[in-house]
Motif scaffolding. Structure first.
Motif, PDB file in Angstrom:
ATOM      1  N   HIS A   1       0.809  -1.219   0.000  1.00 51.14           N
ATOM      2  CA  HIS A   1       0.000   0.000   0.000  1.00 51.14           C
ATOM      3  C   HIS A   1       0.842   1.268   0.000  1.00 51.14           C
ATOM      4  O   HIS A   1       0.477   2.265  -0.595  1.00 51.14           O
ATOM      5  N   SER A   2       1.992   1.222   0.684  1.00 52.44           N
ATOM      6  CA  SER A   2       2.784   2.444   0.792  1.00 52.44           C
ATOM      7  C   SER A   2       3.395   2.846  -0.549  1.00 52.44           C
ATOM      8  O   SER A   2       3.840   3.978  -0.717  1.00 52.44           O
ATOM      9  N   GLU A   3       3.431   1.909  -1.507  1.00 49.95           N
ATOM     10  CA  GLU A   3       3.960   2.231  -2.830  1.00 49.95           C
ATOM     11  C   GLU A   3       2.919   2.955  -3.689  1.00 49.95           C
ATOM     12  O   GLU A   3       3.241   3.557  -4.708  1.00 49.95           O
ATOM     13  N   ILE A   4       1.657   2.872  -3.290  1.00 50.10           N
ATOM     14  CA  ILE A   4       0.573   3.376  -4.133  1.00 50.10           C
ATOM     15  C   ILE A   4       0.396   4.878  -3.936  1.00 50.10           C
ATOM     16  O   ILE A   4       0.270   5.359  -2.816  1.00 50.10           O
ATOM     17  N   MET A   5       0.424   5.634  -5.044  1.00 46.63           N
ATOM     18  CA  MET A   5       0.136   7.066  -4.992  1.00 46.63           C
ATOM     19  C   MET A   5      -1.375   7.260  -5.116  1.00 46.63           C
ATOM     20  O   MET A   5      -2.023   7.758  -4.226  1.00 46.63           O
ATOM     21  N   PHE A   6      -1.913   6.868  -6.252  1.00 48.38           N
ATOM     22  CA  PHE A   6      -3.362   6.980  -6.431  1.00 48.38           C
ATOM     23  C   PHE A   6      -3.835   6.069  -7.561  1.00 48.38           C
ATOM     24  O   PHE A   6      -3.036   5.564  -8.344  1.00 48.38           O
TER      25      PHE A   6
ATOM     26  N   GLN B   1       1.881  15.058  -0.848  1.00 48.02           N
ATOM     27  CA  GLN B   1       2.948  15.998  -0.540  1.00 48.02           C
ATOM     28  C   GLN B   1       2.331  17.352  -0.185  1.00 48.02           C
ATOM     29  O   GLN B   1       2.742  18.004   0.763  1.00 48.02           O
ATOM     30  N   ASN B   2       1.284  17.703  -0.934  1.00 49.08           N
ATOM     31  CA  ASN B   2       0.831  19.080  -0.902  1.00 49.08           C
ATOM     32  C   ASN B   2      -0.540  19.157  -1.579  1.00 49.08           C
ATOM     33  O   ASN B   2      -0.788  18.456  -2.541  1.00 49.08           O
ATOM     34  N   ILE B   3      -1.423  20.007  -1.034  1.00 45.66           N
ATOM     35  CA  ILE B   3      -2.717  20.185  -1.692  1.00 45.66           C
ATOM     36  C   ILE B   3      -2.816  21.619  -2.191  1.00 45.66           C
ATOM     37  O   ILE B   3      -2.684  22.566  -1.417  1.00 45.66           O
ATOM     38  N   ASN B   4      -3.004  21.753  -3.490  1.00 48.58           N
ATOM     39  CA  ASN B   4      -3.148  23.074  -4.081  1.00 48.58           C
ATOM     40  C   ASN B   4      -4.637  23.410  -4.136  1.00 48.58           C
ATOM     41  O   ASN B   4      -5.355  22.972  -5.029  1.00 48.58           O
ATOM     42  N   LYS B   5      -5.088  24.207  -3.165  1.00 39.97           N
ATOM     43  CA  LYS B   5      -6.532  24.448  -3.032  1.00 39.97           C
ATOM     44  C   LYS B   5      -7.069  25.285  -4.185  1.00 39.97           C
ATOM     45  O   LYS B   5      -8.189  25.090  -4.621  1.00 39.97           O
TER      46      LYS B   5
ATOM     47  N   GLU C   1      -6.075  25.480  -7.352  1.00 39.12           N
ATOM     48  CA  GLU C   1      -6.240  24.768  -8.614  1.00 39.12           C
ATOM     49  C   GLU C   1      -6.879  23.401  -8.449  1.00 39.12           C
ATOM     50  O   GLU C   1      -7.034  22.664  -9.411  1.00 39.12           O
ATOM     51  N   LYS C   2      -7.196  23.061  -7.200  1.00 41.78           N
ATOM     52  CA  LYS C   2      -7.840  21.776  -6.899  1.00 41.78           C
ATOM     53  C   LYS C   2      -7.005  20.598  -7.393  1.00 41.78           C
ATOM     54  O   LYS C   2      -7.463  19.758  -8.156  1.00 41.78           O
ATOM     55  N   ILE C   3      -5.738  20.615  -7.002  1.00 42.33           N
ATOM     56  CA  ILE C   3      -4.815  19.567  -7.425  1.00 42.33           C
ATOM     57  C   ILE C   3      -4.092  19.025  -6.199  1.00 42.33           C
ATOM     58  O   ILE C   3      -3.719  19.794  -5.302  1.00 42.33           O
ATOM     59  N   ILE C   4      -3.934  17.713  -6.145  1.00 39.70           N
ATOM     60  CA  ILE C   4      -3.135  17.123  -5.074  1.00 39.70           C
ATOM     61  C   ILE C   4      -1.783  16.728  -5.654  1.00 39.70           C
ATOM     62  O   ILE C   4      -1.720  16.059  -6.677  1.00 39.70           O
ATOM     63  N   GLU C   5      -0.721  17.144  -4.984  1.00 42.01           N
ATOM     64  CA  GLU C   5       0.612  16.773  -5.436  1.00 42.01           C
ATOM     65  C   GLU C   5       1.095  15.608  -4.590  1.00 42.01           C
ATOM     66  O   GLU C   5       0.995  15.638  -3.356  1.00 42.01           O
TER      67      GLU C   5
ATOM     68  N   THR D   1       0.528  14.342 -10.018  1.00 39.40           N
ATOM     69  CA  THR D   1      -0.590  15.091  -9.457  1.00 39.40           C
ATOM     70  C   THR D   1      -1.913  14.414  -9.802  1.00 39.40           C
ATOM     71  O   THR D   1      -2.018  13.726 -10.806  1.00 39.40           O
ATOM     72  N   CYS D   2      -2.911  14.590  -8.921  1.00 41.19           N
ATOM     73  CA  CYS D   2      -4.252  14.141  -9.261  1.00 41.19           C
ATOM     74  C   CYS D   2      -5.251  15.218  -8.870  1.00 41.19           C
ATOM     75  O   CYS D   2      -4.922  16.163  -8.155  1.00 41.19           O
ATOM     76  N   LEU D   3      -6.455  15.098  -9.368  1.00 47.96           N
ATOM     77  CA  LEU D   3      -7.456  16.140  -9.168  1.00 47.96           C
ATOM     78  C   LEU D   3      -8.245  15.905  -7.888  1.00 47.96           C
ATOM     79  O   LEU D   3      -8.351  14.785  -7.403  1.00 47.96           O
ATOM     80  N   ILE D   4      -8.795  16.965  -7.351  1.00 51.29           N
ATOM     81  CA  ILE D   4      -9.668  16.834  -6.189  1.00 51.29           C
ATOM     82  C   ILE D   4     -10.887  17.728  -6.407  1.00 51.29           C
ATOM     83  O   ILE D   4     -10.770  18.844  -6.898  1.00 51.29           O
ATOM     84  N   SER D   5     -12.066  17.203  -6.080  1.00 49.41           N
ATOM     85  CA  SER D   5     -13.283  17.989  -6.290  1.00 49.41           C
ATOM     86  C   SER D   5     -13.535  18.848  -5.059  1.00 49.41           C
ATOM     87  O   SER D   5     -13.019  18.578  -3.974  1.00 49.41           O
ATOM     88  N   SER D   6     -14.339  19.892  -5.230  1.00 52.92           N
ATOM     89  CA  SER D   6     -14.577  20.817  -4.114  1.00 52.92           C
ATOM     90  C   SER D   6     -15.194  20.081  -2.931  1.00 52.92           C
ATOM     91  O   SER D   6     -14.840  20.312  -1.781  1.00 52.92           O
ATOM     92  N   ARG D   7     -16.135  19.186  -3.237  1.00 41.59           N
ATOM     93  CA  ARG D   7     -16.819  18.482  -2.172  1.00 41.59           C
ATOM     94  C   ARG D   7     -15.826  17.599  -1.395  1.00 41.59           C
ATOM     95  O   ARG D   7     -15.818  17.577  -0.177  1.00 41.59           O
ATOM     96  N   ALA D   8     -14.954  16.905  -2.160  1.00 41.66           N
ATOM     97  CA  ALA D   8     -13.999  16.009  -1.509  1.00 41.66           C
ATOM     98  C   ALA D   8     -12.958  16.788  -0.718  1.00 41.66           C
ATOM     99  O   ALA D   8     -12.406  16.299   0.260  1.00 41.66           O
TER     100      ALA D   8
END
Lengths: 241, 439
Positions: free
Chosen positions: A157-162, A212-216, A218-222, A228-235
């Protein structure tokens, strides 16, 4: 305890292998035992059928004077001992490297070279197999089971990013630290494989431990590996809580 | 449509509805189903603005509408595709408006342009016809664009064509507006507009058929060239083998000579200076393409042969291996050849950049799938895979950045194909699993 097997049809070479292996196990006091050394491939299969829970380390010659080759034998061993480590001993050089590694998921292969080099390579294989075995036993690692192609793999599991749902239906891309693996699945159930996983977007399930970091803005998770992956406002609300 | 009742609010509302429709139509055509609050706000504001200006600039509004639409889409795709989407969206909007007007006249006669009738009869009909046309256009366009992309071409021709047709439309509706909104004129215009659209698709289909044929011919030529090089290489190897057989004969004779004379010292010297050298040469690269004969699919065989021979010619260490006979692969061979071409080119470039390393290509047959592996040494500081896969990304500053993203695009199209990429330990490994059955 790891069981070591040898299948080699040239008697002198077989004796040589036995000696290297026994000496090294004794010298390093490894938790291993040479249980079978033979020139008949069917002996190994018979042993595995009689002792179904064996986890082995197999040294196989590729050219066996039998109706199956070392590669064919390896495939049958795979069926009986999924976690076993297979090492080929061969004169062929790199001729069929990919076949060794992918077709039978060999751990390694040893080229019949000078005795010193063979001995050194065997010791390396014993070390690696031993380390793997200890790791598997002692770890409290959580593993994710995945089927790609014809093989089943277990991913820490620790190897998994997303996870990312693919453009094509039923394809999911698993982003690991250093690789991306596609497999057939739907994204919906993947948030339930562990507490650290969170459905952060319609198409993404993220491993919270590797953020690593959440870019609020641009709604992006680093992630820790720079992807990077996307994050929705609700999430976003759910994640920040 | 023309509004007889000069009621400002009504006009604003109707123009707004038309803009909203053009927006929806363009969304359907570009297959962009994401809804965003920002976009809706934009449509609301610009739509109302256009409604206000309609009183002053009349039908010219339609041009502004088009420009607003392009502005809204500008970042969603490349400019050529955006122009196609917006032009087609507008064409369909105008066409459905006309068809709807035509039916309104046909059923209710001349005096049916009151606000109530427009809202209750015209608008719903306009939306329904428009939505059907948009979905149709979206389906056709998607296939055409995929076709163009597969041939590695830019859709510029399609862009020019759709813009041209759209401008003709604008011209003709301005003309009709100048001469008054007569039912007959509307029918005439409708006929013209339909003719234009048919002409548009006619030209498009002819163009695609022709370009497909040239593409096919070129591909065959390429394949033929590859096969020729492969044959030459086989011949070269055969000659090497003959030379070796000749040497072998000589070696045996000389060995026998030493044995007859029982000259052990001479034998020893001869063995190390002559025979050992041969045995080293035997293990050398150039004898390693023999596995290629296991591939019975010419397209695949030739692309691998060409690239590996090329790499070997450049002095790189490149090998191919398969222990299975491959007669059938459940994938469009042209697509697979493109994927292999891209992956092998990338690998060779990377090795040339590094100046060392190894390229390995392999095919492995499993019970229910075939695995293709391309593995090469790579630099240590390669960016993460997500970056590598981005469109326009390239490790070089030059203009070719379509590599990996193209590969992913093709694989996304094939439901029975999945891939895996590993960048680790100075190795770049790309695996492609092709399943025998559709998943």
């Amino acid at each position: 305890m790891l069981s070591v097997f040898i299948c080699e049809d040239v008697i002198s070479q077989k004796k040589q292998l036995e000696k290297y292996i026994k000496d090294y196990i004794m010298m390093e006091e490894l938790d291993m035992e040479l249980v079978l050394s033979t020139d008949n491939p069917y002996d190994i299969l018979a042993y595995l059928k009689a002792n179904p829970n064996t986890i082995g380390l197999y040294f196989l010659d590729v050219d066996l004077k039998s109706d199956i080759t070392g590669i064919g034998l390896a495939s049958e061993i795979r069926e009986l001992d999924v976690l076993g480590n297979i090492v080929f001993v061969t004169t062929h050089g790199e001729l069929t490297y990919l076949t060794f590694v992918y077709k039978v998921e060999a751990m390694d292969y040893i080229i019949k070279d000078t005795p010193e080099k063979i001995c050194k390579r065997i010791q390396e294989c014993l070390d690696i197999a031993n380390k793997r075995h200890l790791n598997d036993q002692n770890s409290e690692k959580k593993l994710f089971k995945i089927k790609t192609g014809s093989s089943v793999r277990y991913i820490d599991h620790s190897e998994i990013m997303f996870f990312e749902s693919g453009l094509a239906p039923h394809k999911v891309v698993l982003h690991l630290r250093n690789s991306q693996i596609e497999f057939y699945h739907t994204i919906n159930e993947l948030a339930n494989i562990g507490d650290e996983f969170y459905r952060c977007h319609k198409s993404f399930v993220v491993n919270k431990n590797n953020i690593q970091n959440i870019n609020k803005a641009e709604k992006i998770i680093e992630m820790v590996n720079g992807e990077t992956c996307l994050i929705s406002s609700r999430a976003m609300k759910g994640l920040l809580e | 449509m023309q509004y007889r009742e000069r009621d400002d609010k009504v006009i604003i509302f109707l123009v707004f509805l038309q803009f909203l429709f053009s927006y929806i139509s363009t969304k359907i055509i570009s297959q962009d189903f994401k809804l965003s609050f920002k976009e809706l706000l934009y449509v609301l504001i610009t739509g109302s603005f256009l409604g206000f200006t309609y009183n002053y600039i009349n039908i010219i509004t339609v041009l502004f509408l088009y420009i607003f639409l392009i502005f809204l889409w500008r970042n969603k795709s490349n400019i050529y595709e955006v122009l196609i989407y917006c032009s087609l969206g507008m064409i369909i909007s105008v066409l459905s408006d006309h068809i709807s007007s035509f039916f309104r006249y046909a059923i209710f006669g001349n005096k049916s342009s009151s606000f109530k009738q427009l809202l209750v009869l015209h608008m719903p009909m306009y939306y329904i016809i428009g939505l059907i046309l948009s979905s149709l256009a979206s389906y056709v366009l998607k296939r055409i664009l995929a076709n163009i992309k597969n041939q590695n071409k830019s859709p510029i021709f399609l862009t020019a064509l759709s813009c041209f047709i759209w401008l003709t439309y604008v011209f003709s509706i301005i003309l009709i507006r100048v001469s008054g909104d007569q039912p007959r004129l509307i029918i005439l215009n409708l006929i013209f507009l339909s003719l234009y659209l048919i002409l548009f698709f006619g030209i498009l289909i002819t163009y695609i058929l022709i370009s497909q044929k040239t593409y096919e011919t070129r591909r065959r030529e390429d394949e033929y060239m590859y096969m020729e090089r492969y044959t030459q290489d086989i011949e070269k190897q055969y000659n090497e083998l003959r030379k070796f057989r000749h040497d072998y004969q000589n070696i045996l004779t000389s060995l026998e000579g030493y044995l007859v004379q029982e000259d052990t010292a001479g034998l020893k010297q001869y063995f190390y200076s002559n025979i050992k050298k041969h045995s080293d040469r035997l293990m050398h690269n150039e004898y390693m393409l023999e596995d290629l004969s296991n591939i019975k699919i010419n397209g695949i065989k030739s692309i691998i042969a060409t690239k590996i021979i090329y790499a070997q010619d450049m002095g790189l260490n490149a090998n191919f291996e398969t222990s299975d006979v491959i007669t059938r692969i459940n994938m469009d061979i042209i697509l697979l050849v493109r994927i292999l071409g891209i992956l092998l080119d990338n690998a060779i470039e990377e090795l040339l950049y590094l100046g060392y390393g190894q390229l390995l290509v392999g095919l492995i047959k499993y019970p229910d799938n075939i695995l293709i592996i391309v593995q090469n040494t790579c630099r240590d500081n390669l960016p993460n895979i997500q970056t590598l896969k981005k469109r326009n990304f390239s490790t070089k500053s030059s203009n070719r950045g379509l590599g990996l993203s193209n590969v992913s695009d093709i694989i996304d199209q094939c439901p029975n194909v999945i891939s895996e990429i590993i960048v680790d330990n100075q190795l770049f490994i790309h695996k492609i699993f092709i399943f025998d059955k559709e998943k």
